[in-house]
Design a protein around this motif. Structure first.
Motif, PDB file in Angstrom:
ATOM      1  N   MET A 138     -43.029   1.545 -15.899  1.00 60.50           N
ATOM      2  CA  MET A 138     -43.484   0.670 -14.837  1.00 60.50           C
ATOM      3  C   MET A 138     -42.270  -0.031 -14.240  1.00 60.50           C
ATOM      4  O   MET A 138     -41.421  -0.523 -14.960  1.00 60.50           O
ATOM      5  CB  MET A 138     -44.483  -0.340 -15.405  1.00 60.50           C
ATOM      6  CG  MET A 138     -45.156  -1.134 -14.356  1.00 60.50           C
ATOM      7  SD  MET A 138     -46.398  -2.330 -14.916  1.00 60.50           S
ATOM      8  CE  MET A 138     -47.303  -1.476 -16.156  1.00 60.50           C
ATOM      9  N   HIS A 139     -42.219  -0.069 -12.934  1.00 62.67           N
ATOM     10  CA  HIS A 139     -41.105  -0.694 -12.227  1.00 62.67           C
ATOM     11  C   HIS A 139     -41.140  -2.214 -12.352  1.00 62.67           C
ATOM     12  O   HIS A 139     -42.205  -2.803 -12.514  1.00 62.67           O
ATOM     13  CB  HIS A 139     -41.155  -0.333 -10.737  1.00 62.67           C
ATOM     14  CG  HIS A 139     -40.887   1.098 -10.461  1.00 62.67           C
ATOM     15  ND1 HIS A 139     -41.901   1.999 -10.282  1.00 62.67           N
ATOM     16  CD2 HIS A 139     -39.725   1.793 -10.344  1.00 62.67           C
ATOM     17  CE1 HIS A 139     -41.376   3.188 -10.047  1.00 62.67           C
ATOM     18  NE2 HIS A 139     -40.072   3.092 -10.091  1.00 62.67           N
ATOM     19  N   ILE A 140     -39.989  -2.821 -12.219  1.00 61.67           N
ATOM     20  CA  ILE A 140     -39.896  -4.286 -12.268  1.00 61.67           C
ATOM     21  C   ILE A 140     -40.719  -4.903 -11.139  1.00 61.67           C
ATOM     22  O   ILE A 140     -41.317  -5.961 -11.300  1.00 61.67           O
ATOM     23  CB  ILE A 140     -38.421  -4.762 -12.250  1.00 61.67           C
ATOM     24  CG1 ILE A 140     -38.329  -6.270 -12.493  1.00 61.67           C
ATOM     25  CG2 ILE A 140     -37.753  -4.440 -10.934  1.00 61.67           C
ATOM     26  CD1 ILE A 140     -38.630  -6.663 -13.899  1.00 61.67           C
ATOM     27  N   ARG A 141     -40.773  -4.198  -9.994  1.00 64.12           N
ATOM     28  CA  ARG A 141     -41.575  -4.721  -8.875  1.00 64.12           C
ATOM     29  C   ARG A 141     -43.047  -4.838  -9.263  1.00 64.12           C
ATOM     30  O   ARG A 141     -43.736  -5.751  -8.822  1.00 64.12           O
ATOM     31  CB  ARG A 141     -41.444  -3.832  -7.638  1.00 64.12           C
ATOM     32  CG  ARG A 141     -40.196  -4.128  -6.840  1.00 64.12           C
ATOM     33  CD  ARG A 141     -40.232  -3.442  -5.512  1.00 64.12           C
ATOM     34  NE  ARG A 141     -40.274  -1.999  -5.724  1.00 64.12           N
ATOM     35  CZ  ARG A 141     -40.513  -1.120  -4.764  1.00 64.12           C
ATOM     36  NH1 ARG A 141     -40.738  -1.513  -3.541  1.00 64.12           N
ATOM     37  NH2 ARG A 141     -40.532   0.172  -5.025  1.00 64.12           N
ATOM     38  N   SER A 142     -43.546  -3.916 -10.079  1.00 62.67           N
ATOM     39  CA  SER A 142     -44.934  -3.975 -10.529  1.00 62.67           C
ATOM     40  C   SER A 142     -45.181  -5.254 -11.322  1.00 62.67           C
ATOM     41  O   SER A 142     -46.206  -5.916 -11.148  1.00 62.67           O
ATOM     42  CB  SER A 142     -45.267  -2.765 -11.412  1.00 62.67           C
ATOM     43  OG  SER A 142     -45.131  -1.581 -10.676  1.00 62.67           O
ATOM     44  N   TRP A 143     -44.240  -5.582 -12.197  1.00 63.32           N
ATOM     45  CA  TRP A 143     -44.371  -6.814 -12.999  1.00 63.32           C
ATOM     46  C   TRP A 143     -44.299  -8.053 -12.118  1.00 63.32           C
ATOM     47  O   TRP A 143     -45.016  -9.035 -12.351  1.00 63.32           O
ATOM     48  CB  TRP A 143     -43.284  -6.861 -14.076  1.00 63.32           C
ATOM     49  CG  TRP A 143     -43.555  -5.906 -15.191  1.00 63.32           C
ATOM     50  CD1 TRP A 143     -43.031  -4.663 -15.353  1.00 63.32           C
ATOM     51  CD2 TRP A 143     -44.463  -6.105 -16.280  1.00 63.32           C
ATOM     52  NE1 TRP A 143     -43.547  -4.081 -16.489  1.00 63.32           N
ATOM     53  CE2 TRP A 143     -44.422  -4.944 -17.077  1.00 63.32           C
ATOM     54  CE3 TRP A 143     -45.300  -7.153 -16.663  1.00 63.32           C
ATOM     55  CZ2 TRP A 143     -45.185  -4.790 -18.228  1.00 63.32           C
ATOM     56  CZ3 TRP A 143     -46.052  -7.004 -17.817  1.00 63.32           C
ATOM     57  CH2 TRP A 143     -45.999  -5.842 -18.590  1.00 63.32           C
ATOM     58  N   ILE A 144     -43.458  -7.998 -11.099  1.00 62.93           N
ATOM     59  CA  ILE A 144     -43.337  -9.145 -10.188  1.00 62.93           C
ATOM     60  C   ILE A 144     -44.644  -9.341  -9.417  1.00 62.93           C
ATOM     61  O   ILE A 144     -45.148 -10.463  -9.303  1.00 62.93           O
ATOM     62  CB  ILE A 144     -42.131  -8.969  -9.236  1.00 62.93           C
ATOM     63  CG1 ILE A 144     -40.831  -9.056 -10.040  1.00 62.93           C
ATOM     64  CG2 ILE A 144     -42.171  -9.997  -8.107  1.00 62.93           C
ATOM     65  CD1 ILE A 144     -39.592  -8.643  -9.266  1.00 62.93           C
ATOM     66  N   TRP A 145     -45.214  -8.245  -8.899  1.00 60.41           N
ATOM     67  CA  TRP A 145     -46.487  -8.344  -8.191  1.00 60.41           C
ATOM     68  C   TRP A 145     -47.590  -8.843  -9.114  1.00 60.41           C
ATOM     69  O   TRP A 145     -48.410  -9.682  -8.729  1.00 60.41           O
ATOM     70  CB  TRP A 145     -46.885  -7.004  -7.569  1.00 60.41           C
ATOM     71  CG  TRP A 145     -46.137  -6.686  -6.318  1.00 60.41           C
ATOM     72  CD1 TRP A 145     -45.212  -5.700  -6.156  1.00 60.41           C
ATOM     73  CD2 TRP A 145     -46.227  -7.359  -5.057  1.00 60.41           C
ATOM     74  NE1 TRP A 145     -44.721  -5.721  -4.864  1.00 60.41           N
ATOM     75  CE2 TRP A 145     -45.333  -6.724  -4.167  1.00 60.41           C
ATOM     76  CE3 TRP A 145     -46.986  -8.435  -4.592  1.00 60.41           C
ATOM     77  CZ2 TRP A 145     -45.180  -7.134  -2.850  1.00 60.41           C
ATOM     78  CZ3 TRP A 145     -46.829  -8.844  -3.279  1.00 60.41           C
ATOM     79  CH2 TRP A 145     -45.930  -8.194  -2.426  1.00 60.41           C
ATOM     80  N   ALA A 146     -47.602  -8.325 -10.338  1.00 59.79           N
ATOM     81  CA  ALA A 146     -48.617  -8.764 -11.305  1.00 59.79           C
ATOM     82  C   ALA A 146     -48.473 -10.256 -11.586  1.00 59.79           C
ATOM     83  O   ALA A 146     -49.469 -10.985 -11.642  1.00 59.79           O
ATOM     84  CB  ALA A 146     -48.505  -7.951 -12.593  1.00 59.79           C
ATOM     85  N   ALA A 147     -47.251 -10.712 -11.755  1.00 57.63           N
ATOM     86  CA  ALA A 147     -47.016 -12.137 -12.015  1.00 57.63           C
ATOM     87  C   ALA A 147     -47.438 -12.992 -10.816  1.00 57.63           C
ATOM     88  O   ALA A 147     -48.024 -14.071 -10.984  1.00 57.63           O
ATOM     89  CB  ALA A 147     -45.546 -12.379 -12.349  1.00 57.63           C
ATOM     90  N   LEU A 148     -47.166 -12.506  -9.615  1.00 58.83           N
ATOM     91  CA  LEU A 148     -47.557 -13.239  -8.409  1.00 58.83           C
ATOM     92  C   LEU A 148     -49.075 -13.401  -8.338  1.00 58.83           C
ATOM     93  O   LEU A 148     -49.585 -14.499  -8.085  1.00 58.83           O
ATOM     94  CB  LEU A 148     -47.041 -12.525  -7.159  1.00 58.83           C
ATOM     95  CG  LEU A 148     -47.527 -13.097  -5.827  1.00 58.83           C
ATOM     96  CD1 LEU A 148     -46.972 -14.501  -5.609  1.00 58.83           C
ATOM     97  CD2 LEU A 148     -47.138 -12.189  -4.683  1.00 58.83           C
ATOM     98  N   PHE A 149     -49.799 -12.328  -8.599  1.00 61.91           N
ATOM     99  CA  PHE A 149     -51.256 -12.420  -8.532  1.00 61.91           C
ATOM    100  C   PHE A 149     -51.836 -13.193  -9.713  1.00 61.91           C
ATOM    101  O   PHE A 149     -52.887 -13.818  -9.580  1.00 61.91           O
ATOM    102  CB  PHE A 149     -51.880 -11.032  -8.369  1.00 61.91           C
ATOM    103  CG  PHE A 149     -51.854 -10.574  -6.939  1.00 61.91           C
ATOM    104  CD1 PHE A 149     -52.935 -10.788  -6.110  1.00 61.91           C
ATOM    105  CD2 PHE A 149     -50.735  -9.961  -6.416  1.00 61.91           C
ATOM    106  CE1 PHE A 149     -52.911 -10.399  -4.782  1.00 61.91           C
ATOM    107  CE2 PHE A 149     -50.693  -9.554  -5.088  1.00 61.91           C
ATOM    108  CZ  PHE A 149     -51.779  -9.777  -4.264  1.00 61.91           C
ATOM    109  N   ALA A 150     -51.148 -13.173 -10.851  1.00 62.02           N
ATOM    110  CA  ALA A 150     -51.564 -14.038 -11.963  1.00 62.02           C
ATOM    111  C   ALA A 150     -51.431 -15.501 -11.545  1.00 62.02           C
ATOM    112  O   ALA A 150     -52.319 -16.321 -11.824  1.00 62.02           O
ATOM    113  CB  ALA A 150     -50.715 -13.753 -13.206  1.00 62.02           C
ATOM    114  N   ALA A 151     -50.337 -15.816 -10.858  1.00 62.60           N
ATOM    115  CA  ALA A 151     -50.135 -17.186 -10.374  1.00 62.60           C
ATOM    116  C   ALA A 151     -51.200 -17.566  -9.342  1.00 62.60           C
ATOM    117  O   ALA A 151     -51.698 -18.701  -9.338  1.00 62.60           O
ATOM    118  CB  ALA A 151     -48.734 -17.335  -9.785  1.00 62.60           C
ATOM    119  N   LEU A 152     -51.551 -16.631  -8.463  1.00 65.35           N
ATOM    120  CA  LEU A 152     -52.603 -16.908  -7.475  1.00 65.35           C
ATOM    121  C   LEU A 152     -53.943 -17.174  -8.165  1.00 65.35           C
ATOM    122  O   LEU A 152     -54.708 -18.033  -7.729  1.00 65.35           O
ATOM    123  CB  LEU A 152     -52.748 -15.734  -6.499  1.00 65.35           C
ATOM    124  CG  LEU A 152     -51.612 -15.549  -5.502  1.00 65.35           C
ATOM    125  CD1 LEU A 152     -51.818 -14.266  -4.704  1.00 65.35           C
ATOM    126  CD2 LEU A 152     -51.505 -16.748  -4.578  1.00 65.35           C
TER     127      LEU A 152
END
Length: 187
Positions: free
Chosen positions: A1-15
Motif C-alpha cells: 500500500m502506498h504512503i498516499r493511501s495511508w495519508i488519505w485514510a488518516a485524513l478521512f479518519a480525522a474527518l
C-alpha cells in the motif's frame, strides 16, 4: 500500500472524528455527522482504503483519544453505541465495494451504495445496542425500542447526509480521479 493511501485514510479518519464532535443529543444514540465521512471515504477512497480510514478512526479512539461522540478509550467497547463504530468500518467497505464492483459514478448510484452502507451501520449498531443495553447496562430495550432509538430517530438526518454526500462525491470524483486512481484500485 502506498504512503498516499495511508495519508488519505488518516485524513478521512480525522474527518470522522470532526463529525463526532458535531452532535445532537438523542437518547441512547446521539445524531452526529460521522456517517458523512463514512459515505465520502467509501465513494472517494474505495472499499479497502475507505474501510481502513474508519478502522484507523476506531483504533485512535480506543487508544484513548477523545474522538468518539462521547469520548474515547478502551472502555468505549462497552458503550451501547460502539456497534455503530464497527458498522462504520463494514459500511465503508460495503459501499466502496459496490461502487467499485459496478463502476458506479452517478449520484443516484452512489446514493444506493451509501444506503447499503447505512443499512450495514444500522445493523451492526442495533445489534450492539440491544446486547449492550441488555447485558452490560442491564436496562434492556425491547426490539421495538432498539429500532426506534437505533434507526427511526436518526434515519431522516442520515438519509439527508446520504443524499448530500452522494451528490458531492459524484461531482468531486472526476476532479480527484487523477490523484486517487492508484488508491481507489487498491494499489
Amino acid at each position: 500500500m502506498h504512503i498516499r493511501s495511508w495519508i488519505w485514510a488518516a485524513l478521512f479518519a480525522a474527518l470522522t472524528a470532526v463529525g463526532g464532535m458535531i452532535k445532537i443529543p438523542v437518547p441512547y444514540v446521539p445524531f452526529t455527522l460521522q456517517i458523512a465521512a463514512v459515505y465520502l471515504a467509501a465513494c472517494l477512497l474505495g472499499p479497502k482504503i475507505g474501510a481502513l480510514s474508519q478502522l484507523l478512526y476506531v483504533l485512535v479512539g480506543l487508544a484513548g483519544a477523545p474522538v468518539f461522540a462521547e469520548g474515547g478509550g478502551l472502555g468505549y467497547i462497552w458503550k451501547p453505541t460502539f456497534g455503530y463504530l464497527l458498522g462504520f468500518i463494514a459500511g465503508a467497505y460495503t459501499s466502496g465495494w459496490l461502487i467499485e464492483r459496478f463502476r458506479w459514478t452517478k449520484g443516484g448510484q452512489l446514493f444506493a451504495a451509501n444506503l447499503a452502507a447505512l443499512v450495514v451501520v444500522y445493523l451492526c449498531g442495533c445489534l450492539w445496542l440491544y446486547g449492550a443495553m441488555k447485558w452490560i447496562v442491564e436496562k434492556p430495550l425491547t426490539i421495538g425500542q432498539t429500532i426506534w432509538f437505533g434507526v427511526l430517530l436518526p434515519i431522516p438526518g442520515d438519509l439527508i447526509l446520504c443524499a448530500a454526500c452522494s451528490l458531492v462525491a459524484a461531482r468531486v470524483w472526476p476532479r480527484v480521479r487523477p490523484v486517487m486512481t492508484t488508491e481507489r484500485l487498491g494499489g
